[in-house]
Motif scaffolding. Sequence first.
Motif, mmCIF file in Angstrom:
data_model
loop_
_atom_site.group_PDB
_atom_site.id
_atom_site.type_symbol
_atom_site.label_atom_id
_atom_site.label_comp_id
_atom_site.label_asym_id
_atom_site.label_seq_id
_atom_site.Cartn_x
_atom_site.Cartn_y
_atom_site.Cartn_z
ATOM 1 N N THR A 106 -69.103 -8.883 -66.186
ATOM 2 C CA THR A 106 -68.366 -9.343 -65.037
ATOM 3 C C THR A 106 -68.559 -10.892 -65.002
ATOM 4 O O THR A 106 -67.407 -11.438 -64.613
ATOM 5 C CB THR A 106 -69.352 -8.738 -63.683
ATOM 6 N N PHE A 107 -69.882 -11.482 -65.274
ATOM 7 C CA PHE A 107 -70.025 -12.651 -64.980
ATOM 8 C C PHE A 107 -69.019 -13.632 -66.057
ATOM 9 O O PHE A 107 -68.611 -14.842 -65.984
ATOM 10 C CB PHE A 107 -71.483 -13.142 -65.247
ATOM 11 N N ALA A 108 -69.208 -13.196 -67.282
ATOM 12 C CA ALA A 108 -68.626 -13.643 -68.417
ATOM 13 C C ALA A 108 -66.998 -13.711 -68.098
ATOM 14 O O ALA A 108 -66.322 -14.778 -68.499
ATOM 15 C CB ALA A 108 -68.717 -13.039 -69.747
ATOM 16 N N LEU A 109 -66.339 -12.697 -67.559
ATOM 17 C CA LEU A 109 -65.107 -12.790 -67.386
ATOM 18 C C LEU A 109 -64.841 -13.477 -66.232
ATOM 19 O O LEU A 109 -63.508 -14.050 -66.322
ATOM 20 C CB LEU A 109 -64.457 -11.221 -67.174
ATOM 21 N N ILE A 163 -73.790 -0.239 -59.963
ATOM 22 C CA ILE A 163 -73.534 -1.260 -60.732
ATOM 23 C C ILE A 163 -72.199 -1.253 -61.503
ATOM 24 O O ILE A 163 -71.339 -2.245 -61.481
ATOM 25 C CB ILE A 163 -74.626 -1.920 -61.476
ATOM 26 N N ASN A 164 -72.120 -0.150 -62.427
ATOM 27 C CA ASN A 164 -70.742 -0.015 -63.173
ATOM 28 C C ASN A 164 -69.758 -0.011 -62.190
ATOM 29 O O ASN A 164 -68.674 -0.852 -62.517
ATOM 30 C CB ASN A 164 -70.920 1.148 -64.052
ATOM 31 N N ALA A 165 -69.740 0.831 -61.254
ATOM 32 C CA ALA A 165 -68.573 0.898 -60.320
ATOM 33 C C ALA A 165 -68.207 -0.559 -59.605
ATOM 34 O O ALA A 165 -67.004 -1.070 -59.537
ATOM 35 C CB ALA A 165 -68.715 1.848 -59.314
ATOM 36 N N CYS A 170 -64.819 -5.756 -59.471
ATOM 37 C CA CYS A 170 -65.002 -7.127 -59.618
ATOM 38 C C CYS A 170 -64.049 -7.523 -60.702
ATOM 39 O O CYS A 170 -63.116 -8.526 -60.657
ATOM 40 C CB CYS A 170 -66.372 -7.928 -59.736
ATOM 41 N N ILE A 171 -64.086 -6.984 -61.933
ATOM 42 C CA ILE A 171 -63.326 -7.221 -63.198
ATOM 43 C C ILE A 171 -61.698 -6.987 -62.729
ATOM 44 O O ILE A 171 -60.924 -7.768 -63.275
ATOM 45 C CB ILE A 171 -63.669 -6.460 -64.135
ATOM 46 N N GLY A 172 -61.570 -5.930 -62.098
ATOM 47 C CA GLY A 172 -60.103 -5.670 -61.604
ATOM 48 C C GLY A 172 -59.600 -6.833 -60.690
ATOM 49 O O GLY A 172 -58.451 -7.331 -60.633
ATOM 50 N N LEU A 173 -60.443 -7.493 -59.795
ATOM 51 C CA LEU A 173 -60.023 -8.423 -58.814
ATOM 52 C C LEU A 173 -59.860 -9.526 -59.478
ATOM 53 O O LEU A 173 -58.714 -10.423 -59.400
ATOM 54 C CB LEU A 173 -61.208 -8.766 -57.803
#
Length: 342
Positions: A106-109, A163-165, A170-173
Motif C-alpha cells: 500500500t505505501f509503496a504503491l 488489514i488486507n481488505a 486503498c490500492i484500488g483508490l
Amino acid sequence: MQARQHNFKTAIAVTAFLLMVAFVLAISSGPVMSDWRLMLAFWWPGEFSGIDTIHQTVVTEIRMPRLVLGIAVGMTLAQAGTTMQTLCRNPLADPGLIGISAGAATFALFVIAFGPVIGLQGSYWVTIAAFTGALLATFLVYHLAGGLRGVNIATLILAGVAINAMAGACIGLFSYYADDEALRLMSFWQMGSLAGVTWDRLPYGMVAMGISSVMLWWRRRAINALLLGERQAGYLGIQVVSLKRELVFWVALGVGGAVALTGMIGFIGLVIPHIARMLVGASVVRLMPVSMLLGAAVLVLADWLARMLVAPAELPIGIITALIGAPFFIYLLLQYKRRLHA
C-alpha cells in the motif's frame, strides 16, 4: 530415527543440488547471451575468448545481483511461511496472512502513484515506503491481536484479513487516481519482479531479511515446541507469550524487506513449506533448512523462466509462482477437506 535422519540428509542434498542447477541457469543463460562460460566471467573476467566486456557486465551487474536477491527472498519467504504455519497451527497460513505484504504494498504503491507530485520519486523512496508500510501493519496487528496473554492467534488472523481488505481498498483508490504510466508500474510491481535490482539497492532489504532469517533460525527449536501446543510448550520452559510476539515481529521484518525490493510474490511462503514437510516431516528443526533451500531454488528457477519464456521481454515473477502455486493450493484444500470428512 535413522530413517528420518537419512531422509533429512537426502532432502538437503537434493534441494542443494536443485539450487546449484538454478544458479547455473540464472548466470549462464538469458536473452542477451547463453553460454556456460558466463559462469566464469564473474570470477575471471577477460580470461575466456568470446566473453567480451558487455557480456561480463551483464553477468556482474544484472544477473548476479538478481540471483543474490532471488536466493535471499526465496529463503526469507519460505522460512517465514514455515514459522507462520507452525505459529498458527494452520497448514494454509502464509506470511501475507497477517497483512504485512499488503501494508508494505500500500505505501509503496502510494509513492509510485503520487511520488512525482509530492517530491518522492525514485526506487529509493519506494523501498522506504514499503518498509514503513510493513512496520505500520505490524503495529496494527500487535494492537488488534495483543492482550494480557500476548498475541491471540485467532484474532491475529482476523486482524490480517481486515488489514488486507483495507489495503486492497486503498490500492484500488490509488489506481483510480493514478496516471497511465503510474498504472503500468503499479500493475507490474503488484505481480512481483526481481528486475531492476542493483548492488546499490540490495543492502536496504538484505539487512532486514538477514536479521529476520538469523533470528528465526536461532529460535527454530522453540518454534518446534509449539507443535505440541502452547500449554505443552510452556511446560517445557518456553515463554510462549513473548515468543509469539517475537516471531510475528521477525516475520514482519523479513517479509517487509522482501516486498520492498521485489513487490508482492505469492505462494512461495505457502507452498514451499508443504513440499518440504512431505520430504522431512513436521519437525521445524529439519523442516526449516529444507524449506529455505527449496524456496531459494524455486524462486531463482521461476525468475529464470520469467526471463526466458517471452524473451527479450519479461514476465512478472508473480505470474510464474501463481501458476505453480495455485494448483498446489487447490490440492491442499481438497486434502484438508477429505481429512475433515474422515
